[in-house]
Design a protein around this motif. Structure first.
Motif, PDB file in Angstrom:
ATOM      1  N   MET A  15     -11.875 -27.062  30.465  1.00  0.00           N
ATOM      2  CA  MET A  15     -11.047 -25.935  30.067  1.00  0.00           C
ATOM      3  C   MET A  15     -10.932 -25.912  28.549  1.00  0.00           C
ATOM      4  O   MET A  15     -10.710 -26.938  27.925  1.00  0.00           O
ATOM      5  CB  MET A  15      -9.651 -26.019  30.695  1.00  0.00           C
ATOM      6  CG  MET A  15      -8.838 -24.792  30.389  1.00  0.00           C
ATOM      7  SD  MET A  15      -7.335 -24.513  31.365  1.00  0.00           S
ATOM      8  CE  MET A  15      -6.864 -26.070  31.960  1.00  0.00           C
ATOM      9  N   ARG A  18      -6.999 -23.061  27.491  1.00  0.00           N
ATOM     10  CA  ARG A  18      -6.410 -22.346  28.636  1.00  0.00           C
ATOM     11  C   ARG A  18      -6.973 -20.944  28.821  1.00  0.00           C
ATOM     12  O   ARG A  18      -6.449 -20.146  29.584  1.00  0.00           O
ATOM     13  CB  ARG A  18      -4.876 -22.266  28.525  1.00  0.00           C
ATOM     14  CG  ARG A  18      -4.211 -23.619  28.628  1.00  0.00           C
ATOM     15  CD  ARG A  18      -2.731 -23.543  28.479  1.00  0.00           C
ATOM     16  NE  ARG A  18      -2.118 -22.835  29.604  1.00  0.00           N
ATOM     17  CZ  ARG A  18      -0.818 -22.639  29.708  1.00  0.00           C
ATOM     18  NH1 ARG A  18      -0.002 -23.093  28.786  1.00  0.00           N
ATOM     19  NH2 ARG A  18      -0.324 -21.992  30.737  1.00  0.00           N
ATOM     20  N   LYS A  19      -8.084 -20.626  28.155  1.00  0.00           N
ATOM     21  CA  LYS A  19      -8.656 -19.278  28.222  1.00  0.00           C
ATOM     22  C   LYS A  19     -10.029 -19.230  28.883  1.00  0.00           C
ATOM     23  O   LYS A  19     -10.467 -18.172  29.289  1.00  0.00           O
ATOM     24  CB  LYS A  19      -8.744 -18.672  26.821  1.00  0.00           C
ATOM     25  CG  LYS A  19      -7.372 -18.441  26.223  1.00  0.00           C
ATOM     26  CD  LYS A  19      -7.467 -17.811  24.861  1.00  0.00           C
ATOM     27  CE  LYS A  19      -6.069 -17.587  24.310  1.00  0.00           C
ATOM     28  NZ  LYS A  19      -6.090 -17.023  22.978  1.00  0.00           N
ATOM     29  N   GLY A  50      -3.054 -17.680  37.049  1.00  0.00           N
ATOM     30  CA  GLY A  50      -2.967 -17.287  35.652  1.00  0.00           C
ATOM     31  C   GLY A  50      -2.783 -15.789  35.501  1.00  0.00           C
ATOM     32  O   GLY A  50      -2.310 -15.116  36.415  1.00  0.00           O
ATOM     33  N   HIS A  72      -2.596 -20.677  34.076  1.00  0.00           N
ATOM     34  CA  HIS A  72      -1.272 -21.289  34.217  1.00  0.00           C
ATOM     35  C   HIS A  72      -1.358 -22.626  34.949  1.00  0.00           C
ATOM     36  O   HIS A  72      -0.683 -23.576  34.574  1.00  0.00           O
ATOM     37  CB  HIS A  72      -0.320 -20.379  35.002  1.00  0.00           C
ATOM     38  CG  HIS A  72       0.057 -19.130  34.282  1.00  0.00           C
ATOM     39  ND1 HIS A  72       0.766 -19.117  33.122  1.00  0.00           N
ATOM     40  CD2 HIS A  72      -0.201 -17.834  34.586  1.00  0.00           C
ATOM     41  CE1 HIS A  72       0.943 -17.871  32.727  1.00  0.00           C
ATOM     42  NE2 HIS A  72       0.367 -17.070  33.594  1.00  0.00           N
TER      43      HIS A  72
END
Length: 94
Positions: A15, A18-19, A50, A72
């Motif tokens: 990851m 977080r995008k 998310g 998330h």
């Protein structure tokens, strides 16, 4: 990869900020929308929650999936309990 024991299941999760989420060991994409993905992986079912989630890359022959959006949470469902899976499927298909 030489460090993999023959017959042992393997999954990599990468990851970035977080995008961007890159996963290997994916067998199937069971369901998805902009807020939740349900993936069947070699290590069990995996939920990804998310905002504005979408598939950037999908290659099930190689077991690779890349998901963009704001992540998330990631959670594995207990592979031995079908009641949890059915509960999640029930929520997704209401």
């Amino acid at each position: 990869m030489n460090d993999q024991v023959k017959g042992q299941k393997r999954q990599e999760v990468k990851m970035l900020n977080r995008k961007l989420l890159e996963l290997s060991g994916v067998l199937n994409v069971e369901s998805f929308d902009s807020e939740e993905f349900l993936l069947e992986t070699e290590l069990g079912f995996l939920t990804i929650k998310g905002q504005n989630l979408h598939i950037k890359h999908l290659n099930l022959e190689q077991g690779l999936v890349a998901i963009e959006g704001f992540v998330h949470s990631l959670a594995y469902l207990d592979g031995t309990s079908t009641s949890k899976s059915k509960g999640l499927f029930g929520k997704l298909f209401k």
